[in-house]
Design a protein around this motif. Sequence first.
Motif, mmCIF file in Angstrom:
data_model
loop_
_atom_site.group_PDB
_atom_site.id
_atom_site.type_symbol
_atom_site.label_atom_id
_atom_site.label_comp_id
_atom_site.label_asym_id
_atom_site.label_seq_id
_atom_site.Cartn_x
_atom_site.Cartn_y
_atom_site.Cartn_z
ATOM 1 N N GLY A 278 0.694 -1.140 -0.027
ATOM 2 C CA GLY A 278 -0.052 0.121 0.074
ATOM 3 C C GLY A 278 0.751 1.188 -0.114
ATOM 4 N N VAL A 279 0.130 2.461 -0.156
ATOM 5 C CA VAL A 279 0.780 3.709 -0.021
ATOM 6 C C VAL A 279 0.081 4.558 1.165
ATOM 7 N N CYS A 280 0.844 4.946 2.225
ATOM 8 C CA CYS A 280 0.339 5.644 3.075
ATOM 9 C C CYS A 280 0.635 7.070 3.065
ATOM 10 N N HIS A 281 -0.341 7.879 3.196
ATOM 11 C CA HIS A 281 -0.496 9.241 2.903
ATOM 12 C C HIS A 281 -0.374 10.060 4.116
ATOM 13 N N ALA B 11 -1.496 -1.872 -3.736
ATOM 14 C CA ALA B 11 -2.612 -2.232 -4.048
ATOM 15 C C ALA B 11 -3.514 -1.389 -3.640
ATOM 16 N N ILE B 12 -3.010 -0.508 -2.365
ATOM 17 C CA ILE B 12 -4.109 0.381 -1.723
ATOM 18 C C ILE B 12 -3.768 1.654 -1.409
ATOM 19 N N HIS B 13 -4.330 2.815 -1.236
ATOM 20 C CA HIS B 13 -4.099 4.027 -0.577
ATOM 21 C C HIS B 13 -4.830 4.069 0.519
ATOM 22 N N LEU B 14 -3.805 4.516 1.830
ATOM 23 C CA LEU B 14 -4.547 4.763 3.179
ATOM 24 C C LEU B 14 -4.217 5.984 3.665
ATOM 25 N N TRP B 15 -4.738 6.471 4.507
ATOM 26 C CA TRP B 15 -4.709 7.884 5.125
ATOM 27 C C TRP B 15 -4.811 8.926 4.282
ATOM 28 N N THR B 16 -5.700 8.699 3.253
ATOM 29 C CA THR B 16 -5.802 10.091 2.062
ATOM 30 C C THR B 16 -6.151 11.330 2.839
ATOM 31 N N SER B 17 -6.937 10.994 4.113
ATOM 32 C CA SER B 17 -7.251 12.420 4.673
ATOM 33 C C SER B 17 -6.043 13.215 4.926
ATOM 34 N N ALA C 122 -9.027 3.480 -2.056
ATOM 35 C CA ALA C 122 -8.262 4.424 -1.112
ATOM 36 C C ALA C 122 -9.234 4.672 0.223
ATOM 37 N N PHE C 123 -8.688 4.823 1.265
ATOM 38 C CA PHE C 123 -9.450 4.779 2.500
ATOM 39 C C PHE C 123 -8.710 6.178 3.368
ATOM 40 N N PRO C 124 -9.809 6.816 3.900
ATOM 41 C CA PRO C 124 -9.273 8.007 4.428
ATOM 42 C C PRO C 124 -8.443 7.932 5.724
ATOM 43 N N GLU C 125 -8.602 6.712 6.250
ATOM 44 C CA GLU C 125 -7.769 6.291 7.382
ATOM 45 C C GLU C 125 -6.999 5.006 7.298
ATOM 46 N N ASN C 126 -7.050 4.169 8.262
ATOM 47 C CA ASN C 126 -6.666 2.624 8.108
ATOM 48 C C ASN C 126 -7.732 2.013 7.363
ATOM 49 N N PRO C 127 -7.378 0.991 6.542
ATOM 50 C CA PRO C 127 -8.663 0.287 5.943
ATOM 51 C C PRO C 127 -9.227 -0.521 7.024
ATOM 52 N N PRO C 128 -10.435 -0.762 6.818
ATOM 53 C CA PRO C 128 -10.999 -1.869 7.759
ATOM 54 C C PRO C 128 -10.368 -3.143 7.920
ATOM 55 N N ALA C 129 -10.374 -3.827 8.971
ATOM 56 C CA ALA C 129 -9.446 -4.996 9.266
ATOM 57 C C ALA C 129 -10.404 -6.091 8.349
ATOM 58 N N PRO C 130 -9.285 -7.084 7.484
ATOM 59 C CA PRO C 130 -9.741 -7.899 6.698
ATOM 60 C C PRO C 130 -10.554 -9.126 7.418
#
Length: 135
Positions: free
Chosen positions: A24-27, A107-113, A127-135
Amino acid sequence: MAIQGGCQCGAIRYEITGDLMGSGVCHCRQCQYSTGGGPNSVALAPKSGFVVTKGQPKHYARKGGSGGEVNQVFCGDCGSPLWSEGVFPFYPVKAGSLDDPSLLEPAIHLWTSEAQPWHRIEPGRPAFPENPPAP
Ligand SMILES: [Zn+2]
Ligand SMILES: [Zn+2]
């Protein structure tokens, strides 16, 4: 095939022997300090399949986004950010510390907020504004 990596000066070396648990990519704002400003591209290495093969990395403890403590691990000689250790069952390993960073397909973007207006978010990628929901 184990994935090899380490810091810029070679003092710290590690090996990922387990299958990656994601990427992932953390912002988040904290990661921006580690990367120099850009988003933080990481491969998720299972804790049970990750071993330091050379050197003694340094740790910097901070509060994580979900409240727990996160240890940022880096080389005390050259300063390369390497991975972090938190409550998760994996270590997010910095893509730039892999011997072959081209292996990583985030695969995903997280903490886009907390993303900067000039961070690029790939269209069509979850893309998720914070951490993605737990799998
Ligand atoms: Zn180093
Ligand atoms: Zn982050």
